[in-house]
Design a protein around this motif. Sequence first.
Motif, PDB file in Angstrom:
ATOM      1  N   THR A   2       8.518   0.548  -2.726  1.00  0.00           N
ATOM      2  CA  THR A   2       7.078   0.475  -2.435  1.00  0.00           C
ATOM      3  C   THR A   2       6.282   0.314  -3.728  1.00  0.00           C
ATOM      4  O   THR A   2       5.334  -0.475  -3.790  1.00  0.00           O
ATOM      5  CB  THR A   2       6.643   1.754  -1.683  1.00  0.00           C
ATOM      6  OG1 THR A   2       7.478   1.902  -0.524  1.00  0.00           O
ATOM      7  CG2 THR A   2       5.199   1.656  -1.215  1.00  0.00           C
ATOM      8  N   ARG A  39       3.968  -1.917   1.990  1.00  0.00           N
ATOM      9  CA  ARG A  39       2.560  -1.812   1.577  1.00  0.00           C
ATOM     10  C   ARG A  39       1.845  -0.621   2.202  1.00  0.00           C
ATOM     11  O   ARG A  39       0.757  -0.261   1.801  1.00  0.00           O
ATOM     12  CB  ARG A  39       1.829  -3.121   1.915  1.00  0.00           C
ATOM     13  CG  ARG A  39       2.347  -4.284   1.089  1.00  0.00           C
ATOM     14  CD  ARG A  39       1.645  -5.588   1.352  1.00  0.00           C
ATOM     15  NE  ARG A  39       2.049  -6.597   0.366  1.00  0.00           N
ATOM     16  CZ  ARG A  39       3.175  -7.298   0.456  1.00  0.00           C
ATOM     17  NH1 ARG A  39       4.018  -7.085   1.462  1.00  0.00           N
ATOM     18  NH2 ARG A  39       3.501  -8.191  -0.476  1.00  0.00           N
ATOM     19  N   GLN A  40       2.445  -0.077   3.324  1.00  0.00           N
ATOM     20  CA  GLN A  40       1.829   1.132   3.894  1.00  0.00           C
ATOM     21  C   GLN A  40       2.862   1.907   4.710  1.00  0.00           C
ATOM     22  O   GLN A  40       3.909   1.369   5.091  1.00  0.00           O
ATOM     23  CB  GLN A  40       0.621   0.784   4.776  1.00  0.00           C
ATOM     24  CG  GLN A  40       0.941   0.189   6.130  1.00  0.00           C
ATOM     25  CD  GLN A  40      -0.311  -0.051   6.971  1.00  0.00           C
ATOM     26  OE1 GLN A  40      -0.640  -1.185   7.210  1.00  0.00           O
ATOM     27  NE2 GLN A  40      -1.000   0.985   7.437  1.00  0.00           N
ATOM     28  N   ARG A  41       2.557   3.152   4.965  1.00  0.00           N
ATOM     29  CA  ARG A  41       3.413   4.025   5.797  1.00  0.00           C
ATOM     30  C   ARG A  41       3.464   3.416   7.194  1.00  0.00           C
ATOM     31  O   ARG A  41       2.412   3.125   7.789  1.00  0.00           O
ATOM     32  CB  ARG A  41       2.790   5.417   5.832  1.00  0.00           C
ATOM     33  CG  ARG A  41       3.583   6.479   6.556  1.00  0.00           C
ATOM     34  CD  ARG A  41       2.813   7.790   6.530  1.00  0.00           C
ATOM     35  NE  ARG A  41       3.447   8.821   7.361  1.00  0.00           N
ATOM     36  CZ  ARG A  41       2.783   9.717   8.081  1.00  0.00           C
ATOM     37  NH1 ARG A  41       1.447   9.711   8.050  1.00  0.00           N
ATOM     38  NH2 ARG A  41       3.431  10.615   8.819  1.00  0.00           N
ATOM     39  N   GLU A  72      10.271   4.968  -2.062  1.00  0.00           N
ATOM     40  CA  GLU A  72       9.102   5.032  -2.962  1.00  0.00           C
ATOM     41  C   GLU A  72       9.240   4.032  -4.110  1.00  0.00           C
ATOM     42  O   GLU A  72       8.259   3.400  -4.519  1.00  0.00           O
ATOM     43  CB  GLU A  72       8.917   6.469  -3.470  1.00  0.00           C
ATOM     44  CG  GLU A  72       8.337   7.357  -2.349  1.00  0.00           C
ATOM     45  CD  GLU A  72       8.226   8.827  -2.736  1.00  0.00           C
ATOM     46  OE1 GLU A  72       7.754   9.616  -1.881  1.00  0.00           O
ATOM     47  OE2 GLU A  72       8.636   9.176  -3.865  1.00  0.00           O
ATOM     48  N   GLU A  89       1.410   4.690  10.090  1.00  0.00           N
ATOM     49  CA  GLU A  89      -0.059   4.551  10.061  1.00  0.00           C
ATOM     50  C   GLU A  89      -0.514   3.134  10.392  1.00  0.00           C
ATOM     51  O   GLU A  89      -1.710   2.829  10.382  1.00  0.00           O
ATOM     52  CB  GLU A  89      -0.586   4.993   8.691  1.00  0.00           C
ATOM     53  CG  GLU A  89      -0.448   6.505   8.500  1.00  0.00           C
ATOM     54  CD  GLU A  89      -0.821   6.988   7.097  1.00  0.00           C
ATOM     55  OE1 GLU A  89      -0.820   8.217   6.904  1.00  0.00           O
ATOM     56  OE2 GLU A  89      -1.084   6.148   6.209  1.00  0.00           O
ATOM     57  N   VAL A  90       0.435   2.241  10.673  1.00  0.00           N
ATOM     58  CA  VAL A  90       0.056   0.859  11.035  1.00  0.00           C
ATOM     59  C   VAL A  90      -0.671   0.877  12.378  1.00  0.00           C
ATOM     60  O   VAL A  90      -0.217   1.496  13.348  1.00  0.00           O
ATOM     61  CB  VAL A  90       1.311  -0.040  11.142  1.00  0.00           C
ATOM     62  CG1 VAL A  90       0.949  -1.426  11.675  1.00  0.00           C
ATOM     63  CG2 VAL A  90       2.003  -0.148   9.773  1.00  0.00           C
ATOM     64  N   THR A 136       2.017  -0.774  -4.703  1.00  0.00           N
ATOM     65  CA  THR A 136       1.237   0.263  -3.969  1.00  0.00           C
ATOM     66  C   THR A 136       1.864   1.627  -4.248  1.00  0.00           C
ATOM     67  O   THR A 136       3.065   1.680  -4.533  1.00  0.00           O
ATOM     68  CB  THR A 136       1.320   0.047  -2.443  1.00  0.00           C
ATOM     69  OG1 THR A 136       2.700  -0.173  -2.096  1.00  0.00           O
ATOM     70  CG2 THR A 136       0.521  -1.178  -2.014  1.00  0.00           C
ATOM     71  N   SER A 180       8.316   2.739   5.196  1.00  0.00           N
ATOM     72  CA  SER A 180       7.172   1.956   4.730  1.00  0.00           C
ATOM     73  C   SER A 180       7.336   0.491   5.100  1.00  0.00           C
ATOM     74  O   SER A 180       8.455   0.001   5.281  1.00  0.00           O
ATOM     75  CB  SER A 180       7.081   2.078   3.192  1.00  0.00           C
ATOM     76  OG  SER A 180       6.162   1.129   2.673  1.00  0.00           O
ATOM     77  N   THR A 181       6.216  -0.220   5.204  1.00  0.00           N
ATOM     78  CA  THR A 181       6.281  -1.679   5.370  1.00  0.00           C
ATOM     79  C   THR A 181       6.448  -2.322   3.990  1.00  0.00           C
ATOM     80  O   THR A 181       6.614  -3.515   3.873  1.00  0.00           O
ATOM     81  CB  THR A 181       4.979  -2.243   5.975  1.00  0.00           C
ATOM     82  OG1 THR A 181       3.898  -1.990   5.028  1.00  0.00           O
ATOM     83  CG2 THR A 181       4.647  -1.594   7.304  1.00  0.00           C
TER      84      THR A 181
END
Length: 335
Positions: free
Chosen positions: A330, A301-303, A327, A306-307, A335, A298-299
């Motif tokens: 994150t 804030r998102q996977r 997790e 998917e960036v 998020t 993850s960043t």
Amino acid sequence: MRRTLSRYLIEEQREKGKINADLRLLIEVVARACKSIAVAIGKGAIGGEGGVLGEAGSDNVQGEAQKKLDVISNEIFLEANEWGGHLAGMASEEMELPHAIPNRYPQGEYLLLFDPLDGSSNIDINVSVGTIFSVLRCPEGADPTADTAFLQPGTKQVAAGYAVYGPTTLLVLTVGDGVACFTLDREQGSFVLTQEHLRIPEDTKEFAINMSNLRHWEPPVRRYVEELLAGKEGPRGKDFNMRWVASMVADVHRIMTRGGIFMYPLDAKIKDKGGKLRLMYEANPMSFIVEQAGGAASTGRQRILEVQPNGLHMRVPVILGSKNEVELVTSYHGT
Ligand code: AHG
Ligand code: MN
Ligand code: MN
Ligand code: MN
């Protein structure tokens, strides 16, 4: 009977239909290029004229002073891969723009992105370094000399891998059917399958982060790390250990081997750049591999996979490894 990389790839193609002949050939050529890099690195101070260690005297698009081996390994990858007929184009940490396949060679359907030498700061002190690569399909009708053809999210990768040049030379690979690890038999010159279906434990007691940046971190990361440092007296109720090699391939390989969490988070020092690690040829291939082994990436804030890339050398914060730890961090980001 030892299964070599060639046999593993033939089985992925013929028995599982996971790859086609062109992708199989591409991965074989990449593996051969990694063997050549291993030989070049192995020579160190006694290689070439005046050795292959030290600075090249040039900067790359990242604004980094290139090491001789950054340049040498980049050349090895380009020369090994441009004539095979399976590539439409290549992109590298060491080149501002994509490398077009010369017209004298047939064009293929794949795009190869790579960090030819990861962990350059460790070269001169003889600590493990590596190579990271990612394979995408070239979109129909796209111009492979324009970076737009490469700007696909990590979920579009068809293969990814890394080599670690350490006490042994390893190749770790996924074609979307789990993760396999191959050890180079230097006498035979072949990569031998030594581990299949690698799995990252969902929990860990080991974290990897460059602590010298602590004062620059965003609050969620600072909170998470301080809880780890509080040990069993703290909210986590257990003691943690820390490792930081500063070669992403070595830190990630430790996690692939025994679990852990690796973080190069966004921090005030690099905020304007979006992070330290590059999405297309470091974060995405490593995230594909980690997820294929049951880990998370993850960043914050998102996977990561998917960036949507906005540039060939886009940087992102990276938090990857044991699923439950990623997790938790994150969740601290709200998020
Ligand atoms: P590269 O040598 O390809 O430029 O990558 C170096 C990266 C990565 O390998 C490692 O995790 C990170 O830089 C280390 O950063 P610090 O030197 O700031 O610890
Ligand atoms: Mn670099
Ligand atoms: Mn790197
Ligand atoms: Mn590099």
